[in-house]
Design an enzyme around this catalytic site. Structure first.
Site, PDB file in Angstrom:
ATOM      1  N   ALA A 194      12.253 -13.718  28.763  1.00  0.00           N
ATOM      2  CA  ALA A 194      13.261 -13.648  27.707  1.00  0.00           C
ATOM      3  C   ALA A 194      13.478 -12.204  27.251  1.00  0.00           C
ATOM      4  CB  ALA A 194      12.851 -14.522  26.524  1.00  0.00           C
ATOM      5  N   GLU A 199       5.247  -4.442  24.767  1.00  0.00           N
ATOM      6  CA  GLU A 199       4.412  -5.456  25.401  1.00  0.00           C
ATOM      7  C   GLU A 199       2.957  -5.149  25.089  1.00  0.00           C
ATOM      8  OE1 GLU A 199       2.489  -8.276  26.956  1.00  0.00           O
ATOM      9  OE2 GLU A 199       4.689  -8.413  27.074  1.00  0.00           O
ATOM     10  N   THR A 219       6.021 -15.941  32.140  1.00  0.00           N
ATOM     11  CA  THR A 219       6.999 -16.077  33.220  1.00  0.00           C
ATOM     12  C   THR A 219       6.368 -15.773  34.571  1.00  0.00           C
ATOM     13  OG1 THR A 219       8.700 -15.373  31.647  1.00  0.00           O
ATOM     14  CG2 THR A 219       9.323 -15.449  33.960  1.00  0.00           C
ATOM     15  N   GLY A 237       8.628 -21.258  39.147  1.00  0.00           N
ATOM     16  CA  GLY A 237       9.801 -20.664  39.764  1.00  0.00           C
ATOM     17  C   GLY A 237      11.083 -21.466  39.678  1.00  0.00           C
ATOM     18  N   ASP A 266       1.989 -14.235  18.157  1.00  0.00           N
ATOM     19  CA  ASP A 266       2.369 -13.008  17.447  1.00  0.00           C
ATOM     20  C   ASP A 266       3.798 -13.070  16.911  1.00  0.00           C
ATOM     21  OD1 ASP A 266      -0.010 -12.428  18.739  1.00  0.00           O
ATOM     22  OD2 ASP A 266       0.531 -10.359  19.167  1.00  0.00           O
ATOM     23  N   ARG A 279       6.039 -35.003  31.160  1.00  0.00           N
ATOM     24  CA  ARG A 279       4.704 -34.413  31.141  1.00  0.00           C
ATOM     25  C   ARG A 279       3.780 -35.075  30.123  1.00  0.00           C
ATOM     26  NH1 ARG A 279       6.509 -28.024  31.890  1.00  0.00           N
ATOM     27  NH2 ARG A 279       6.854 -28.194  34.142  1.00  0.00           N
ATOM     28  N   HIS A 286       2.733 -25.561  26.760  1.00  0.00           N
ATOM     29  CA  HIS A 286       3.908 -25.029  26.066  1.00  0.00           C
ATOM     30  C   HIS A 286       3.877 -25.512  24.617  1.00  0.00           C
ATOM     31  CE1 HIS A 286       8.170 -23.501  26.419  1.00  0.00           C
ATOM     32  NE2 HIS A 286       8.309 -24.232  25.335  1.00  0.00           N
ATOM     33  N   LEU A 305      12.537 -21.767  32.090  1.00  0.00           N
ATOM     34  CA  LEU A 305      13.180 -20.597  32.676  1.00  0.00           C
ATOM     35  C   LEU A 305      14.664 -20.568  32.342  1.00  0.00           C
ATOM     36  CD1 LEU A 305      11.358 -20.513  36.134  1.00  0.00           C
ATOM     37  CD2 LEU A 305      11.074 -18.913  34.238  1.00  0.00           C
TER      38      LEU A 305
END
Length: 616
Positions: free
Chosen positions: A122, A141, A150, A155, A385, A444, A551, A596
């Site tokens: 992102a 970063e 990512t 993918g 964060d 999931r 997630h 993604l």
């Protein structure tokens, strides 16, 4: 030590083993070469650059591991130690030598148009889009290398592209899944989605009536599956579903994100359409290069080549807020030096909090219990964060209690890509008794709950044909994982059952029934939604799996322009958010492949909105 070149192998990320060539003289380490081609690209690249340099320069094995890549760091250190031992030296003495002296860098101040917190998908998408608007960009970063979660993604990126998908034949069970969805009473659909659902019903009816045998898809199907896939009720009886405007923004713009990424240099494999676990439909655009690194290195290189600044090892600590407007970031390096960035806009793209178990436990309202030692698929950088920074500016939070587990994770490490990871239409999930226990095509959370009810640990069973559809695998990696014990292989199902400690007759019967269901195109036991491969060609494989935190569904509340909203619903001036740090899209459960699509779509949107505000 005896001078010479020593060939050693050291444990790397996942189940890989890294060949290393260590050149030694009588009293020095002269050179270290690491063959990391078997490693997951983008996860530990900085280790193989930084550690050999530090060890050779300072002549010590007492060096700090690289944040986020501890296993690979120890692999390099242990590999050199093995070479020293083989040469007759004392590796323990080398490990006790003084650490390299750390020099504190000077405090620095920058001024830019856009400051971005987090260099995952992102953040890099937001950076690239900002640069395309001719704006100055600085990306922060906190870890030594870019990529975040990512780089660890499988993918496939969801985007409905009907013309492309029509090239592929429908799988057994897909038409029936569409018919079942279309038969859902409209009154069971939440009001804001009902008009779109009625239109989808017409699309499905027309497709079924045509007798066509291609893979059907549409933006409306993607929308409704995202909505229904995320509609959940927590332990307290509170129901949640995806914000209609955000879901529609996602599905309407996901294909544009694919085209945009391709224009920047991402090479997509147009020969196959795929889906990760829990995606519900085959609409995954998969890069030719392995996993999420395909996106990261293209975007990262593009940003750097076009004048963007990426500051790694730089952790955002606070937002600069003046007169109610966010206008910068205060950050720190590991050595304590301070970075001050004055910016006209700040975009938060720091990910969720899946690697912060206490925070997960604090907010969780969906799972009855989350163990203190539960594994995670996440990068260690993903600790919440961005949530903390948003709260500093008064941001509202949404959906924080819903935590997604990845059912098919490594039982010990939580990693995704040990064993054989394949599209769910082609694998068979069996419990420790050798019996199937769930529709492998389900969401999931459904798979996770079924796994927990069956003792947590289970196995993915497949035959040799699975290599044709498995994600990012080679014969070399399969052999290495069998040797490492993260994958089991046998020439018969009976022998495979013996290896994993289950009754052979039970497993053989389970696979025999499953193969008959593939032939019939119907699963009377668990109503699997789609079938592809049978399991009948030796050798046979068993991949041990167990659910892990994957997630965090909730996050900062945003609007369709990725503006961060306060508790009154008002936009916080100068502040934007995209990716897993933002909530409201996926609600209680995210479809595989939607992450993604989300990060690249809303990363671009956040940049567009920020630039629009700057140019007013």
């Amino acid at each position: 030590m005896k001078s010479g070149k020593y060939e050693v192998r050291a444990k790397g990320h996942g189940a890989s083993f890294m060949p290393m060539e260590v050149t030694l003289s009588e009293d020095k380490i002269e050179d270290i070469k690491v063959d990391a081609k078997g490693e997951t690209k983008g996860v530990a690249d900085e280790v193989f650059r930084r550690l050999p340099e530090e060890i050779v320069k300072n002549q010590t094995l007492n060096v700090d591991t690289v944040s986020g890549a501890t296993i690979s760091s120890h692999g390099v250190i242990d590999g050199v130690a093995a070479a020293i031992s083989e040469a007759g030296g004392d590796p323990d003495e080398w490990k006790k030598r003084a650490k390299p002296a750390e020099q504190r860098e000077k405090d620095e101040t920058y001024t830019t148009d856009v400051a971005i917190v987090g260099a995952g998908g992102a953040g890099l998408a937001a950076a690239a889009r900002s640069i395309q608007h001719n704006k100055k960009v600085i990306v922060l970063e906190k870890f030594p290398q870019i990529g975040g979660n990512t780089s660890r993604a499988g993918g496939p990126m969801n985007a409905a592209e009907p013309d492309w998908q029509k090239q592929f034949k429908a799988l057994a069970g897909e038409k029936e899944t569409l018919e079942e969805l279309a038969a859902t009473p409209v009154e069971k659909i939440d009001p804001e989605y009902q008009t779109d659902f009625k239109e989808l019903q017409k699309q499905i009816k027309k497709y079924v009536a045509s007798g066509a045998n291609y893979l059907f898809d549409s933006k409306l199907l993607h929308e409704i599956q995202t909505y229904l896939g995320g509609k959940r009720t927590d332990l307290k009886g509170n129901e949640i579903h995806g914000n209609y405007a955000l879901v529609k923004e996602l599905v309407d713009n996901a294909l544009d994100s694919v085209h945009w990424l391709a224009d920047l240099g991402v090479d997509f494999d147009r020969s196959q359409v795929t889906m990760p676990v829990g995606a519900l439909w085959r609409r995954g655009h998969k890069p030719v290069e392995p996993m999420g690194y395909a996106f990261i290195h293209v975007l990262g290189d593009w940003v750097k080549e076009h004048g963007g600044t990426i500051l790694t090892d730089t952790r955002a600590k606070h937002l600069i807020i003046e007169d109610g407007k966010v206008c910068g970031v205060i950050a720190k390096r590991p050595d304590g030096s301070k970075i001050t960035i004055h910016a006209k806009a700040v975009i938060l793209t720091a990910g969720g909090f899946g690697a912060n178990t206490p925070m997960v436990q604090k907010y969780n309202t969906y799972w009855k219990h989350i163990d203190d030692n539960i594994a995670t698929t996440n990068s260690p950088a993903i600790t919440g964060d961005g949530i903390g920074l948003g709260k500093e500016a008064g941001a509202d939070l949404v959906g924080m209690g819903f935590i997604q587990m990845m059912p098919v994770s490594d039982p010990k490490t939580g990693e995704l890509f040990t064993g054989l990871q394949t599209p769910p239409e082609s694998y068979i999930m069996v419990n420790q008794k050798g019996k199937r226990f769930v529709n492998e095509f389900a969401e999931r959370d459904v798979l996770t709950k079924a796994a927990i009810d069956n003792g947590g640990l289970f196995y993915l069973i497949a035959d040799d044909k699975i290599k044709d559809t498995a994600y990012n695998t080679t014969q070399e990696s399969i052999d290495a994982q069998v040797k490492a014990g993260t994958l089991f292989r046998a020439d018969s199902l009976e022998e495979l059952a013996k290896q994993i400690g289950m009754d052979a007759d039970t497993l053989v019967d389970t696979i025999k029934k499953y193969n008959s269901y593939v032939d019939a195109g119907k699963d009377p036991d668990f109503e699997k939604s789609a079938f592809n491969l049978k399991c009948e060609v030796a050798p046979f494989y068993a991949t041990p799996r167990k659910p892990a935190i994957h997630h965090t569904m909730g996050g900062l509340k945003i609007d369709t322009g990725a503006h961060v909203l306060d508790k009154t619903g008002k936009q916080i001036s100068g502040l934007y958010a995209a990716g897993e740090v933002a909530g409201g899209i996926h609600a209680g459960n995210r479809l595989g492949g939607n992450s993604l699509a989300d990060i690249f779509t809303f990363g671009r949107i956040a940049a567009n909105s920020a630039i629009d505000e700057l140019e007013k």
